[in-house]
Design an enzyme around this catalytic site. Structure first.
Site, PDB file in Angstrom:
ATOM      1  N   PHE A  45       6.578  -5.972   5.342  1.00 35.79           N
ATOM      2  CA  PHE A  45       6.685  -7.484   5.743  1.00 35.79           C
ATOM      3  C   PHE A  45       5.861  -8.654   4.562  1.00 35.79           C
ATOM      4  O   PHE A  45       6.157  -9.581   4.760  1.00 35.79           O
ATOM      5  CB  PHE A  45       5.746  -7.543   7.168  1.00 35.79           C
ATOM      6  CG  PHE A  45       4.258  -7.459   6.946  1.00 35.79           C
ATOM      7  CD1 PHE A  45       3.557  -8.686   6.617  1.00 35.79           C
ATOM      8  CD2 PHE A  45       3.460  -6.259   7.150  1.00 35.79           C
ATOM      9  CE1 PHE A  45       2.146  -8.726   6.260  1.00 35.79           C
ATOM     10  CE2 PHE A  45       2.165  -6.027   6.994  1.00 35.79           C
ATOM     11  CZ  PHE A  45       1.529  -7.455   6.475  1.00 35.79           C
TER      12      PHE A  45
ATOM     13  N   LYS B  76      16.950  -2.456   4.332  1.00 39.84           N
ATOM     14  CA  LYS B  76      16.344  -2.492   5.684  1.00 39.84           C
ATOM     15  C   LYS B  76      15.212  -3.286   5.466  1.00 39.84           C
ATOM     16  O   LYS B  76      14.304  -2.824   5.102  1.00 39.84           O
ATOM     17  CB  LYS B  76      15.981  -1.134   6.077  1.00 39.84           C
ATOM     18  CG  LYS B  76      16.114  -0.612   7.633  1.00 39.84           C
ATOM     19  CD  LYS B  76      15.136  -1.535   8.383  1.00 39.84           C
ATOM     20  CE  LYS B  76      13.835  -0.885   8.181  1.00 39.84           C
ATOM     21  NZ  LYS B  76      12.608  -1.929   9.131  1.00 39.84           N
TER      22      LYS B  76
ATOM     23  N   GLU C  31      11.217  -5.699  10.085  1.00 38.14           N
ATOM     24  CA  GLU C  31      11.451  -6.109  11.403  1.00 38.14           C
ATOM     25  C   GLU C  31      10.513  -7.472  11.683  1.00 38.14           C
ATOM     26  O   GLU C  31      10.706  -8.252  12.451  1.00 38.14           O
ATOM     27  CB  GLU C  31      11.474  -5.378  12.626  1.00 38.14           C
ATOM     28  CG  GLU C  31      10.178  -4.322  13.092  1.00 38.14           C
ATOM     29  CD  GLU C  31       9.798  -3.503  12.143  1.00 38.14           C
ATOM     30  OE1 GLU C  31      10.298  -3.122  11.019  1.00 38.14           O
ATOM     31  OE2 GLU C  31       8.628  -2.683  12.515  1.00 38.14           O
TER      32      GLU C  31
ATOM     33  N   SER D 187       3.510   1.208   3.947  1.00 32.27           N
ATOM     34  CA  SER D 187       2.264   1.755   4.103  1.00 32.27           C
ATOM     35  C   SER D 187       2.197   3.443   3.609  1.00 32.27           C
ATOM     36  O   SER D 187       3.466   4.033   3.600  1.00 32.27           O
ATOM     37  CB  SER D 187       1.670   1.811   5.444  1.00 32.27           C
ATOM     38  OG  SER D 187       2.598   2.389   6.384  1.00 32.27           O
TER      39      SER D 187
ATOM     40  N   CYS E 231      -0.713  -5.468  -1.692  1.00 32.26           N
ATOM     41  CA  CYS E 231      -0.756  -4.132  -2.185  1.00 32.26           C
ATOM     42  C   CYS E 231      -1.793  -4.294  -3.530  1.00 32.26           C
ATOM     43  O   CYS E 231      -2.236  -3.139  -3.807  1.00 32.26           O
ATOM     44  CB  CYS E 231       0.184  -3.095  -2.483  1.00 32.26           C
ATOM     45  SG  CYS E 231       1.325  -3.871  -3.797  1.00 32.26           S
TER      46      CYS E 231
ATOM     47  N   GLU F 145      -7.542   0.927   3.773  1.00 31.45           N
ATOM     48  CA  GLU F 145      -6.823  -0.360   3.478  1.00 31.45           C
ATOM     49  C   GLU F 145      -7.210  -1.211   4.498  1.00 31.45           C
ATOM     50  O   GLU F 145      -6.604  -1.118   5.709  1.00 31.45           O
ATOM     51  CB  GLU F 145      -5.455   0.009   3.078  1.00 31.45           C
ATOM     52  CG  GLU F 145      -4.622  -1.390   2.678  1.00 31.45           C
ATOM     53  CD  GLU F 145      -3.167  -1.129   2.409  1.00 31.45           C
ATOM     54  OE1 GLU F 145      -2.584  -0.242   3.212  1.00 31.45           O
ATOM     55  OE2 GLU F 145      -2.648  -1.539   1.487  1.00 31.45           O
TER      56      GLU F 145
HETATM   57  P1  NAD Z   1       5.016  -0.200   7.401  1.00 33.42           P
HETATM   58  O1  NAD Z   1       4.772   1.199   6.370  1.00 33.42           O
HETATM   59  O2  NAD Z   1       4.430  -0.365   8.420  1.00 33.42           O
HETATM   60  O3  NAD Z   1       6.487  -0.597   7.177  1.00 33.42           O
HETATM   61  C1  NAD Z   1       7.308  -0.782   5.928  1.00 33.42           C
HETATM   62  C2  NAD Z   1       8.733  -0.254   6.546  1.00 33.42           C
HETATM   63  O4  NAD Z   1       8.816   0.903   7.222  1.00 33.42           O
HETATM   64  C3  NAD Z   1       9.183  -1.151   7.425  1.00 33.42           C
HETATM   65  O5  NAD Z   1      10.699  -1.737   7.179  1.00 33.42           O
HETATM   66  C4  NAD Z   1       9.194  -0.604   8.787  1.00 33.42           C
HETATM   67  O6  NAD Z   1      10.069  -1.028   9.539  1.00 33.42           O
HETATM   68  C5  NAD Z   1       9.266   0.638   8.514  1.00 33.42           C
HETATM   69  N1  NAD Z   1       8.577   1.662   9.498  1.00 33.42           N
HETATM   70  C6  NAD Z   1       7.349   1.373  10.109  1.00 33.42           C
HETATM   71  N2  NAD Z   1       6.868   2.419  10.715  1.00 33.42           N
HETATM   72  C7  NAD Z   1       7.885   3.468  10.315  1.00 33.42           C
HETATM   73  C8  NAD Z   1       7.818   4.712  10.813  1.00 33.42           C
HETATM   74  N3  NAD Z   1       6.861   5.227  11.670  1.00 33.42           N
HETATM   75  N4  NAD Z   1       8.963   5.570  10.560  1.00 33.42           N
HETATM   76  C9  NAD Z   1       9.874   4.902   9.779  1.00 33.42           C
HETATM   77  N5  NAD Z   1       9.830   3.694   9.214  1.00 33.42           N
HETATM   78  C10 NAD Z   1       8.671   3.020   9.673  1.00 33.42           C
HETATM   79  O7  NAD Z   1       4.302  -1.256   6.160  1.00 33.42           O
HETATM   80  P2  NAD Z   1       3.919  -3.022   6.524  1.00 33.42           P
HETATM   81  O8  NAD Z   1       3.023  -2.932   7.306  1.00 33.42           O
HETATM   82  O9  NAD Z   1       5.278  -3.634   6.564  1.00 33.42           O
HETATM   83  O10 NAD Z   1       3.535  -3.294   4.845  1.00 33.42           O
HETATM   84  C11 NAD Z   1       2.319  -3.126   4.587  1.00 33.42           C
HETATM   85  C12 NAD Z   1       1.834  -2.010   3.836  1.00 33.42           C
HETATM   86  O11 NAD Z   1       2.842  -2.124   2.648  1.00 33.42           O
HETATM   87  C13 NAD Z   1       0.687  -1.933   3.201  1.00 33.42           C
HETATM   88  O12 NAD Z   1       0.047  -0.731   3.428  1.00 33.42           O
HETATM   89  C14 NAD Z   1       0.502  -2.173   1.671  1.00 33.42           C
HETATM   90  O13 NAD Z   1      -0.176  -1.893   0.860  1.00 33.42           O
HETATM   91  C15 NAD Z   1       2.053  -1.763   1.341  1.00 33.42           C
HETATM   92  N6  NAD Z   1       2.725  -2.234   0.312  1.00 33.42           N
HETATM   93  C16 NAD Z   1       2.555  -1.476  -0.735  1.00 33.42           C
HETATM   94  C17 NAD Z   1       3.348  -1.928  -2.127  1.00 33.42           C
HETATM   95  C18 NAD Z   1       3.213  -1.114  -3.262  1.00 33.42           C
HETATM   96  O14 NAD Z   1       3.805  -1.569  -4.392  1.00 33.42           O
HETATM   97  N7  NAD Z   1       2.654   0.023  -3.155  1.00 33.42           N
HETATM   98  C19 NAD Z   1       4.100  -3.132  -1.838  1.00 33.42           C
HETATM   99  C20 NAD Z   1       3.918  -3.829  -0.847  1.00 33.42           C
HETATM  100  C21 NAD Z   1       3.240  -3.272   0.126  1.00 33.42           C
END
Ligand code: NAD
Length: 485
Positions: free
Chosen positions: A150, A174, A177, A227, A282, A376
């Site tokens: 997000f 994808k 959401e 994450s 991140c 985090e």
């Molecule tokens: P998230 O992991 O909750 O969601 C990421 C994606 O995975 C979304 O599209 C979501 O729909 C999907 N998702 C969520 N839960 C899932 C599950 N249980 N099974 C399968 N798919 C699932 O992450 P977020 O809250 O959208 O984003 C924030 C996180 O992203 C932070 O931890 C941040 O550090 C990380 N991030 C990392 C980088 C990097 O380059 N390392 C860059 C941007 C964000």
């Protein structure tokens, strides 16, 4: 509701969802209901994969110099629509308008890199023995998927789509959401730029659609950003289905501040790093380690933090749950004995009472065991620890399971080099609070911040989005001459 309900983008057009299951899309800025996002079914993913697979033969056979023409036009369209795209990004994500402009500018830079790919994928050719040539070519994989978080509704999709598509793949995106609107505009602009139908598709949803992507037999490669918890799930599931996967996870980035750091510059950088995009980056500095006496710098960091005002130069965090989680961390630190120097809890923005704001927060005298030191937080919070030596500071940094970024503030070049050599992180800053490598350098962390080989952007991404074909040819007509002759 401000916008029409969101639809998937399949085969070059928006398609009404086949599901009744939707989620509300709420603006974190003020709680406005923006739209609803469909929780698509595996059948809808399959339709998108079929459209992508149908587009693949013609797209992958189009010469790369022609393919990148689409991205020259897409770049121009991003420039033309910069203000509108930035406004949408801010509305759905909650970051400030200025931060959203910077996000779209970064998309332009990423696209610019993709237009240079013809110069980088020329392959190799050598006459390995008389009349015998070996040649390598980068060949597209087929249908690939990109699952995004997000916190950057436009930038993270543009980490993957320009390179993957310019290299000849067809993609299923994808979106998160929580911020599904920007990807719809990206799809429209790509179509306007002349991308053939089916080459780029958007399928909305959450867990189920991610699982369906990992399981779909026709998807060759999956990139994921989000994450660490989910990165591990996706990496395991996609690779257990024999797909290529690169999964970027969360972070806990440390800033080491040495007593010889320039106070004003350091304070501004620390405050900007921890609070930019409301700490939802991140690459944000989340923990600071003061080595020796840096009290004067900490005072200045607090002064800088007090200039950061929610609703003015600080955006909102993504939702109510996130605000509660961040405030819970601050409360825990306080109970465990840390000192809250600047307290961002209970932030209110007049006229935006339904917005989800957390003010900048500076926590001092944090110990390495506290949750604010190890986890985090993903909010505008900096946890300050103190050590006597650089090696003690490095030990704290290296004990953390993540490894996205680390920075040092110092005027001592030898000390900076020592920290570059000994910090266990993929991206290191020297007097830089957010050490994101700019194109053409690639982006990617280490340890539990990334699973898989290579980086997600820059030259490194070429290896991820293509496979190498090696051909050996000999055209001499004489009999009895083998390829070793
Ligand atoms: P998230 O992991 O909750 O969601 C990421 C994606 O995975 C979304 O599209 C979501 O729909 C999907 N998702 C969520 N839960 C899932 C599950 N249980 N099974 C399968 N798919 C699932 O992450 P977020 O809250 O959208 O984003 C924030 C996180 O992203 C932070 O931890 C941040 O550090 C990380 N991030 C990392 C980088 C990097 O380059 N390392 C860059 C941007 C964000």
């Amino acid at each position: 509701m401000k916008y029409n309900p969101i639809q998937n983008f399949i085969g070059g057009k928006f398609v009404a969802p086949q599901t009744q299951k939707t989620m509300d899309v709420i603006s974190p800025l003020d709680g406005t209901l923006l739209s609803t996002v469909p929780m698509s079914s595996a059948k809808e993913l399959d339709d998108a994969v079929k459209a992508a697979a149908a587009a693949f033969p013609a797209w992958s056979k189009t010469p790369i110099k022609e393919r990148v023409q689409v991205f020259f036009r897409y770049k121009t369209l991003l420039e033309k629509h910069l203000e509108e795209l930035a406004a949408l990004c801010s509305e759905e994500n909650g970051k400030t308008y200025g931060e959203s402009v910077a996000e779209i500018e970064k998309c332009i830079e990423l696209t610019e890199f993709a237009t240079s790919l013809p110069q980088l994928v020329t392959g190799e050719l050598l006459e390995v023995s008389r009349g015998v040539e070996c040649r390598t070519e980068h060949v597209a994989l087929g249908v690939v998927a990109s699952i995004v978080p997000f916190n950057f509704p436009s930038m993270v999709p543009n980490w993957t789509l320009p390179n993957a598509i310019a290299l000849g793949n067809c993609m299923i995106m994808k979106p998160s959401e929580k911020v599904p609107l920007s990807c719809g505009r990206i799809a429209e602009l790509l179509k306007e730029a002349g991308l053939p139908d089916g080459v780029f598709n958007v399928v909305h949803g959450d867990v189920d659609i991610v699982n369906a992507i990992c399981d779909h037999p026709e998807i060759q490669a999956v990139s994921f950003v989000g994450s660490t918890k989910v990165a591990k799930i996706v990496y395991q599931r996609a690779t257990s289905n024999y797909k290529r996967c690169l999964a970027l996870g969360g972070a806990k980035n440390h800033l080491l501040v040495l007593p010889d750091a320039i106070p004003g510059m350091t304070a501004q950088n620390v405050a900007a790093s921890m609070s930019g995009c409301a700490g939802q980056r991140c690459m944000a500095a989340s923990a600071m380690i003061g080595v020796g006496n840096v009290d004067a710098i900490i005072d200045k960091i607090c002064d800088e933090a007090r200039k950061i005002i929610p609703g003015e130069n600080l955006g909102a965090v993504i939702n109510k749950e996130s605000k509660e989680r961040i405030e819970r961390y601050i409360g825990e630190a306080e109970r465990d004995g840390a000192k809250i120097l600047v307290d961002g809890r209970n932030a209110k923005v007049p006229g935006k009472e339904n917005g989800t704001y957390v003010g900048p927060t500076v926590i001092d005298f944090v110990t390495p065991q506290m949750s604010v030191a190890t986890e985090e937080i993903f909010g505008p919070v900096i946890s300050i620890m103190r050590t006597k030596t650089v090696d003690e500071a490095l030990a704290i940094e290296n004990a953390n399971p993540y490894g996205n970024a680390a920075s040092v503030f110092t005027q001592n070049g030898a000390m900076a080099r020592y920290i570059i050599d000994h910090a266990s992180a993929g991206m290191i800053g020297v007097n830089v609070g957010v050490p994101v490598p700019r194109e053409p350098f690639s982006f990617g962390g280490w340890n539990e911040s990334k699973f898989g080989v290579g980086d997600i952007t820059g030259k490194s991404s070429i290896e991820f989005w293509t496979k190498l074909k090696k051909s050996t040819t000999k055209w001499n007509a004489e009999a009895g001459v083998n390829w070793m002759s």
